[in-house]
Design a protein around this motif. Structure first.
Motif, PDB file in Angstrom:
ATOM      1  N   LEU A   1       0.943  -1.182   0.075  1.00 24.95           N
ATOM      2  CA  LEU A   1       0.033  -0.044  -0.108  1.00 24.95           C
ATOM      3  C   LEU A   1       0.887   1.195  -0.129  1.00 24.95           C
ATOM      4  N   GLY A   2       0.693   1.915  -1.088  1.00 24.30           N
ATOM      5  CA  GLY A   2       1.713   3.146  -1.198  1.00 24.30           C
ATOM      6  C   GLY A   2       2.816   2.887  -2.178  1.00 24.30           C
ATOM      7  N   ALA A   3       3.179   3.694  -3.099  1.00 26.80           N
ATOM      8  CA  ALA A   3       4.405   3.570  -3.999  1.00 26.80           C
ATOM      9  C   ALA A   3       5.392   4.613  -3.880  1.00 26.80           C
ATOM     10  N   GLY A   4       5.462   5.110  -2.610  1.00 24.01           N
ATOM     11  CA  GLY A   4       6.529   5.924  -2.304  1.00 24.01           C
ATOM     12  C   GLY A   4       8.015   5.191  -2.201  1.00 24.01           C
ATOM     13  N   LEU A   5       9.016   5.596  -1.928  1.00 24.04           N
ATOM     14  CA  LEU A   5      10.188   4.820  -1.773  1.00 24.04           C
ATOM     15  C   LEU A   5      10.096   3.653  -1.042  1.00 24.04           C
TER      16      LEU A   5
ATOM     17  N   ALA B   1       4.247   7.796  -8.994  1.00 19.34           N
ATOM     18  CA  ALA B   1       4.872   6.847  -7.908  1.00 19.34           C
ATOM     19  C   ALA B   1       6.056   8.044  -7.548  1.00 19.34           C
ATOM     20  N   GLY B   2       6.515   7.676  -6.275  1.00 16.77           N
ATOM     21  CA  GLY B   2       7.634   8.510  -5.495  1.00 16.77           C
ATOM     22  C   GLY B   2       7.309   9.216  -4.359  1.00 16.77           C
ATOM     23  N   GLY B   3       6.219   9.394  -4.134  1.00 16.33           N
ATOM     24  CA  GLY B   3       5.660  10.207  -3.114  1.00 16.33           C
ATOM     25  C   GLY B   3       6.294  11.654  -2.716  1.00 16.33           C
TER      26      GLY B   3
ATOM     27  N   GLU C   1      -5.401   4.654  -6.959  1.00 16.13           N
ATOM     28  CA  GLU C   1      -6.242   3.590  -6.330  1.00 16.13           C
ATOM     29  C   GLU C   1      -6.061   3.984  -4.870  1.00 16.13           C
ATOM     30  N   ARG C   2      -6.786   4.641  -4.033  1.00 18.07           N
ATOM     31  CA  ARG C   2      -6.478   5.062  -2.654  1.00 18.07           C
ATOM     32  C   ARG C   2      -7.136   3.827  -1.730  1.00 18.07           C
ATOM     33  N   ILE C   3      -6.472   3.594  -0.664  1.00 21.43           N
ATOM     34  CA  ILE C   3      -6.843   2.335   0.210  1.00 21.43           C
ATOM     35  C   ILE C   3      -7.590   3.469   1.279  1.00 21.43           C
TER      36      ILE C   3
ATOM     37  N   SER D   1       1.960  -2.162   4.688  1.00 20.77           N
ATOM     38  CA  SER D   1       1.638  -0.795   4.512  1.00 20.77           C
ATOM     39  C   SER D   1       2.875   0.356   4.449  1.00 20.77           C
ATOM     40  N   ALA D   2       2.920   0.868   3.392  1.00 21.31           N
ATOM     41  CA  ALA D   2       4.293   1.932   3.188  1.00 21.31           C
ATOM     42  C   ALA D   2       3.521   3.425   2.933  1.00 21.31           C
ATOM     43  N   LEU D   3       2.435   3.504   3.894  1.00 22.61           N
ATOM     44  CA  LEU D   3       1.678   4.669   3.697  1.00 22.61           C
ATOM     45  C   LEU D   3       2.098   5.842   4.515  1.00 22.61           C
TER      46      LEU D   3
ATOM     47  N   THR E   1      14.959   9.743   6.158  1.00 23.97           N
ATOM     48  CA  THR E   1      15.749  10.036   5.066  1.00 23.97           C
ATOM     49  C   THR E   1      15.308   8.998   3.851  1.00 23.97           C
ATOM     50  N   ILE E   2      16.067   9.321   2.722  1.00 24.07           N
ATOM     51  CA  ILE E   2      15.831   7.954   1.974  1.00 24.07           C
ATOM     52  C   ILE E   2      16.498   6.610   2.208  1.00 24.07           C
ATOM     53  N   GLU E   3      17.565   6.814   2.879  1.00 20.42           N
ATOM     54  CA  GLU E   3      18.269   5.548   3.300  1.00 20.42           C
ATOM     55  C   GLU E   3      17.650   4.780   4.140  1.00 20.42           C
ATOM     56  N   GLY E   4      16.960   5.432   5.340  1.00 21.17           N
ATOM     57  CA  GLY E   4      16.246   4.889   6.108  1.00 21.17           C
ATOM     58  C   GLY E   4      14.859   4.266   5.610  1.00 21.17           C
TER      59      GLY E   4
HETATM   60  C1  LIG Z   1      11.352  18.339   0.224  1.00 21.68           C
HETATM   61  C2  LIG Z   1      12.091  17.467   0.811  1.00 21.68           C
HETATM   62  C3  LIG Z   1      13.342  17.150   0.886  1.00 21.68           C
HETATM   63  C4  LIG Z   1      14.030  15.935   1.225  1.00 21.68           C
HETATM   64  N1  LIG Z   1      15.251  15.839   1.307  1.00 21.68           N
HETATM   65  C5  LIG Z   1      16.013  14.706   1.570  1.00 21.68           C
HETATM   66  C6  LIG Z   1      17.330  14.691   1.413  1.00 21.68           C
HETATM   67  O1  LIG Z   1      18.213  15.457   1.165  1.00 21.68           O
HETATM   68  N2  LIG Z   1      17.868  13.379   1.732  1.00 21.68           N
HETATM   69  C7  LIG Z   1      17.045  12.335   1.914  1.00 21.68           C
HETATM   70  O2  LIG Z   1      17.684  11.348   2.281  1.00 21.68           O
HETATM   71  N3  LIG Z   1      15.819  12.403   2.414  1.00 21.68           N
HETATM   72  C8  LIG Z   1      15.119  13.793   2.383  1.00 21.68           C
HETATM   73  N4  LIG Z   1      13.704  13.775   2.114  1.00 21.68           N
HETATM   74  C9  LIG Z   1      13.073  12.529   2.850  1.00 21.68           C
HETATM   75  C10 LIG Z   1      12.386  11.620   1.718  1.00 21.68           C
HETATM   76  O3  LIG Z   1      12.060  12.234   0.762  1.00 21.68           O
HETATM   77  C11 LIG Z   1      11.612  10.730   2.588  1.00 21.68           C
HETATM   78  O4  LIG Z   1      12.199   9.824   3.621  1.00 21.68           O
HETATM   79  C12 LIG Z   1      10.918   9.715   1.825  1.00 21.68           C
HETATM   80  O5  LIG Z   1      10.960  10.161   0.428  1.00 21.68           O
HETATM   81  C13 LIG Z   1       9.825   8.915   2.284  1.00 21.68           C
HETATM   82  O6  LIG Z   1       9.253   7.804   1.793  1.00 21.68           O
HETATM   83  P1  LIG Z   1       8.051   7.312   2.041  1.00 21.68           P
HETATM   84  O7  LIG Z   1       7.596   5.952   1.016  1.00 21.68           O
HETATM   85  O8  LIG Z   1       8.336   6.569   3.484  1.00 21.68           O
HETATM   86  O9  LIG Z   1       6.901   7.842   2.195  1.00 21.68           O
HETATM   87  P2  LIG Z   1       5.985   8.613   1.028  1.00 21.68           P
HETATM   88  O10 LIG Z   1       7.063   9.238   0.119  1.00 21.68           O
HETATM   89  O11 LIG Z   1       5.143   9.698   1.710  1.00 21.68           O
HETATM   90  O12 LIG Z   1       5.108   7.618   0.411  1.00 21.68           O
HETATM   91  C14 LIG Z   1       3.825   7.173   0.683  1.00 21.68           C
HETATM   92  C15 LIG Z   1       3.057   6.776  -0.392  1.00 21.68           C
HETATM   93  O13 LIG Z   1       1.892   6.682   0.050  1.00 21.68           O
HETATM   94  C16 LIG Z   1       0.767   7.270  -1.064  1.00 21.68           C
HETATM   95  N5  LIG Z   1      -0.781   7.245  -0.354  1.00 21.68           N
HETATM   96  C17 LIG Z   1      -0.938   8.223   0.657  1.00 21.68           C
HETATM   97  N6  LIG Z   1      -2.168   7.938   1.136  1.00 21.68           N
HETATM   98  C18 LIG Z   1      -2.562   6.793   0.464  1.00 21.68           C
HETATM   99  C19 LIG Z   1      -3.657   5.989   0.408  1.00 21.68           C
HETATM  100  N7  LIG Z   1      -4.963   6.258   1.272  1.00 21.68           N
HETATM  101  N8  LIG Z   1      -3.962   4.968  -0.415  1.00 21.68           N
HETATM  102  C20 LIG Z   1      -2.822   4.689  -1.519  1.00 21.68           C
HETATM  103  N9  LIG Z   1      -1.760   5.352  -1.280  1.00 21.68           N
HETATM  104  C21 LIG Z   1      -1.538   6.338  -0.579  1.00 21.68           C
HETATM  105  C22 LIG Z   1       1.293   8.563  -1.278  1.00 21.68           C
HETATM  106  O14 LIG Z   1       0.770   9.085  -2.329  1.00 21.68           O
HETATM  107  C23 LIG Z   1       2.822   8.281  -1.307  1.00 21.68           C
HETATM  108  O15 LIG Z   1       3.119   7.697  -2.956  1.00 21.68           O
HETATM  109  C24 LIG Z   1      12.997  14.948   1.967  1.00 21.68           C
HETATM  110  C25 LIG Z   1      11.774  15.020   1.769  1.00 21.68           C
HETATM  111  C26 LIG Z   1      11.300  16.103   1.212  1.00 21.68           C
HETATM  112  C27 LIG Z   1       9.687  16.195   1.201  1.00 21.68           C
END
Ligand SMILES: Cc1cc2nc3c(=O)[nH]c(=O)nc-3n(C[C@H](O)[C@H](O)[C@H](O)COP(=O)(O)OP(=O)(O)OC[C@H]3O[C@@H](n4cnc5c(N)ncnc54)[C@H](O)[C@@H]3O)c2cc1C
Length: 415
Positions: free
Chosen positions: A8-12, A37-39, A224-226, A256-258, A397-400
């Protein structure tokens, strides 16, 4: 693992979990609310600047081994420019003083014995006293174990910590910051090289992952929203999406990657960080040639970091809740004035630009909020969590994030 894994969720976090599972031959279906994707880590075409820009500058370092492993799996390792030897140039915009932080090649920073290799005005004792950070855990603030004034703080620690933690540097949790130092600065120059996407975040982190998933036969559903999760006998039995109900078979699993707030709404009794911190970015088309360094740290300015790529200069300000309240045009004027001063551009007119306010860029990384990070496992037997806000031990961060996705996938692959 014989069933399907529903991501669930296509962020990283979601992408890294899906990639790891698909690479192991597991059947994967990804559900993403957005049309892309990418969040919080993505690129898009901006009509004002008429170019692809990132939602925000993202800096990763050569010591980020999950980043390198992820890019290697999706065949995108060549999309980052790893800039070595590592050099971090700074400019005090008020005084005009410039200095460069150059990590030593070895683990012991012998060069600090020479005053000319230290941050201007910092003594060797100032550096030595920072080792108190090593023993401090997640429950301690930076200010409880480090001197938060003086040259070394103002000219090195404060700009680095705010960029990593996206939180007031003095009030940030010491534990995650120390782990970043342990995996980068403390290993020497080769682990500190900035790794900058050559053509943008999506080109490195998102598009190759989607191509990889497609090639492995994984399904990615956009828009496709959950909306809800059905729970029966301690497990998730159904997923309610915007286009209908998905029945979860007995050997299926869910990741859940929300975002934290969405997960907390959907999953009963989930304790998660509930305070957030903004990052403001400004992108400006540069009317003049490329600058010498791809990035520059600014002190005594509103702008904290400047990045230059393909004729566009981008400004980052972290822990920017107050700044984000200002109108975008006012922010653009401030940033542009500082860019002109930093790069000696005179009084050039404000060029095509875009200001992006990410109000929930990360959770607020104070000890209290760090203490609310949940583990990957949940009380629901077939539900696992990933995301930068889960307990990765690293900052958001991206790494975490990638490690959280890998961890959830590894737990499921091991079943
Ligand atoms: C401006 C900015 C600068 C940054 N700079 C850095 C940096 O320099 N170095 C670094 O390492 N990190 C940086 N980060 C942090 C990094 O971007 C995040 O830690 C990482 O992208 C988080 O990814 P995630 O998948 O956990 O969350 P998200 O990217 O939030 O992914 C969650 C996904 O779930 C989707 N979603 C939400 N609700 C629903 C639902 N109900 N149903 C289905 N899908 C849903 C969203 O659309 C999203 O695609 C930065 C972040 C930002 C915003």
């Amino acid at each position: 693992m014989s069933g399907t894994v529903h991501v669930l969720g296509a962020g990283l976090a979601g992408l890294s979990a899906a990639v790891k599972l698909a690479a192991a031959g597991t059947k994967v279906v990804v559900y993403e609310a957005a049309g892309h994707a990418g969040g919080r880590c993505r690129s898009f075409h901006d009509t004002e600047i008429d170019a692809a820009i990132d939602n925000g500058n993202h800096l990763v370092l050569s010591g980020n081994h999950a980043v390198m492993a992820y890019l290697d799996t999706i065949g995108a390792e060549d999309t980052l420019d790893v800039v070595g030897p590592a050099r971090f140039p700074f400019l005090d915009l008020q005084s005009g003083l410039r200095w460069t932080v150059e990590p030593d090649r070895g683990r012991i920073p012998w060069s600090l014995l020479s005053a000319s290799r230290r941050v201007p005005g910092a003594s060797l004792g100032d550096y030595l006293r920072c080792w108190r950070l090593a023993g401090a855990g997640d429950g301690k603030t930076i200010e409880s174990c480090m001197k938060t004034n003086g040259a070394l703080w103002d000219r090195f620690w404060a700009p680095i910590i705010i960029a990593v933690m996206n939180t007031d540097p003095a009030l940030s949790s010491a534990g995650p910051m120390w782990r970043v130092i342990k995996e980068t600065l403390a290993l020497g120059e080769a682990a500190c090289r900035p790794a900058i996407p050559k053509r943008g975040l999506s080109h490195s982190f998102v598009d190759p992952a989607l191509a990889f998933l497609r090639a492995q036969g994984a399904a990615v559903h956009f828009n496709e929203r959950i909306r809800g999760l059905g729970m029966t006998n301690g497990r998730i039995s159904s997923i309610e999406t915007s286009s209908g109900e998905v029945v979860v078979a007995s050997d299926d699993r869910i990741i859940s990657a929300l975002p934290a707030s969405v997960a907390a709404d959907l999953i009963p009794d989930l304790q998660a960080p509930d305070r957030f911190s903004a990052i403001v970015n400004g992108h400006f088309r540069l009317p003049v040639g490329h600058q010498e360094s791809p990035f520059l740290g600014l002190i005594n300015a509103t702008a904290e970091w400047l990045f230059v790529r393909d004729g566009i200069v981008s400004v980052t300000v972290s822990a920017a809740d107050d700044l984000a309240l200002q109108p975008a045009e006012q922010i653009a004027e401030t940033f542009w004035g500082e860019i002109c001063k930093a790069y000696d551009l005179g009084n050039l007119a404000l060029p095509a630009h875009r200001v992006i306010k990410e109000r929930r860029a990360t959770f607020l990384q104070t000890p209290d909020q760090i203490g609310r990070r949940p583990d990957c496992r949940t009380q629901w037997g077939n539900l696992f969590l990933a995301g930068d806000w889960t307990d990765t031990s690293l900052p958001a961060t991206i790494e975490g994030t990638l490690r959280s996705g890998f961890k959830a996938a590894a737990m499921i692959n091991a079943l």
